[in-house]
Design a protein around this motif. Structure first.
Motif, short mmCIF file in Angstrom:
data_model
loop_
_atom_site.label_atom_id
_atom_site.label_comp_id
_atom_site.label_asym_id
_atom_site.label_seq_id
_atom_site.Cartn_x
_atom_site.Cartn_y
_atom_site.Cartn_z
N ALA A 53 0.83 -1.21 0.00
CA ALA A 53 0.00 0.00 0.00
C ALA A 53 0.86 1.25 0.00
O ALA A 53 0.52 2.25 -0.64
N ALA A 54 1.99 1.21 0.72
CA ALA A 54 2.89 2.36 0.76
C ALA A 54 3.64 2.54 -0.56
O ALA A 54 4.06 3.65 -0.89
N ALA A 101 0.49 9.64 -8.26
CA ALA A 101 1.95 9.78 -8.25
C ALA A 101 2.42 10.81 -7.23
O ALA A 101 3.45 10.62 -6.58
N MET A 102 1.68 11.90 -7.08
CA MET A 102 2.07 12.93 -6.11
C MET A 102 2.10 12.36 -4.69
O MET A 102 3.03 12.60 -3.93
N GLY A 103 1.09 11.60 -4.35
CA GLY A 103 1.03 10.99 -3.02
C GLY A 103 2.12 9.94 -2.83
O GLY A 103 2.75 9.88 -1.76
N ARG A 104 2.35 9.11 -3.85
CA ARG A 104 3.41 8.09 -3.76
C ARG A 104 4.76 8.75 -3.55
O ARG A 104 5.55 8.33 -2.69
N ASP A 105 5.05 9.80 -4.31
CA ASP A 105 6.33 10.49 -4.19
C ASP A 105 6.48 11.17 -2.83
O ASP A 105 7.54 11.11 -2.21
N LEU A 111 8.12 9.48 4.65
CA LEU A 111 7.88 8.41 5.61
C LEU A 111 9.09 7.49 5.69
O LEU A 111 9.46 6.86 4.70
N GLN A 112 9.71 7.43 6.85
CA GLN A 112 10.89 6.60 7.03
C GLN A 112 10.58 5.30 7.77
O GLN A 112 11.26 4.30 7.56
N ARG A 113 9.58 5.33 8.65
CA ARG A 113 9.20 4.10 9.37
C ARG A 113 7.84 4.29 10.01
O ARG A 113 7.37 5.40 10.21
N ASN A 166 1.29 16.22 6.89
CA ASN A 166 2.74 16.18 7.10
C ASN A 166 3.57 15.80 5.89
O ASN A 166 4.80 15.78 5.97
N LEU A 167 2.93 15.49 4.79
CA LEU A 167 3.72 15.09 3.60
C LEU A 167 3.89 16.24 2.63
O LEU A 167 3.13 17.07 2.43
#
Length: 167
Positions: A53-54, A101-105, A111-113, A166-167
């Protein structure tokens, strides 16, 4: 002989597991066995679903000793124990964020963990945003398992809104 070896191996594994003590009671053998079975049989597919999903292999750290509650061993394998209260909302929120694509990028960049835990002193009963934080690239989820199992949409919305902010 095989049964005896299996029992010895199980006993050694359980002996190496620290005794877990929580304010609401002691974690016994039944809980340790049940959480070990869940982690082996169900969790790998759940973790894979979260990472799918991520859209990347985000590390997921689960504080199993905090999610393991005394007297609930018989419920751990149920989909509504951890699934509907923690993992399904997380996965759905990630899918929502990565719908384009904007959200995936953005997710991949920030998001690191993911850290999942339950602290009975600070976890909200139902105000789910209060059990979430995003700092230093870590999404922290502090929700009680097996509580308000019908609130999947509310939990999903809380994670989605926090990530979008936060993204």
């Amino acid at each position: 002989m095989t049964t005896r070896r299996s029992m010895i191996g199980l006993a050694a594994a359980l002996a190496s597991t620290p005794a877990l003590v929580r304010a609401q009671g002691t974690i016994g053998l039944a809980e340790r066995r049940a959480i070990a079975a869940y982690r082996q049989e169900k969790y790998p597919a759940i973790e894979s679903g979260i990472q799918q999903a991520a859209g990347f292999a985000v590390p997921v750290e689960v504080e199993w000793d905090q999610l393991t509650l005394p007297g609930d061993a018989q419920y751990y394998a149920r989909d509504d124990y951890f699934g509907k209260t923690i993992f399904e909302p997380l996965t759905a929120a990630l899918r929502s964020i990565t719908a384009d694509a904007m959200g995936r990028d953005a997710l991949r960049a920030k998001l690191q963990r993911i850290h999942i835990r339950y602290d009975e002193k600070t976890a909200p009963a139902s105000n789910y945003p209060n059990g979430l934080s995003f700092q230093g690239g870590t999404l922290d989820i502090n929700w009680r398992p097996y509580a308000n199992t019908g609130d999947v949409a509310e939990r999903t919305q809380a994670v989605t809104h926090l990530l979008e902010k936060n993204l």
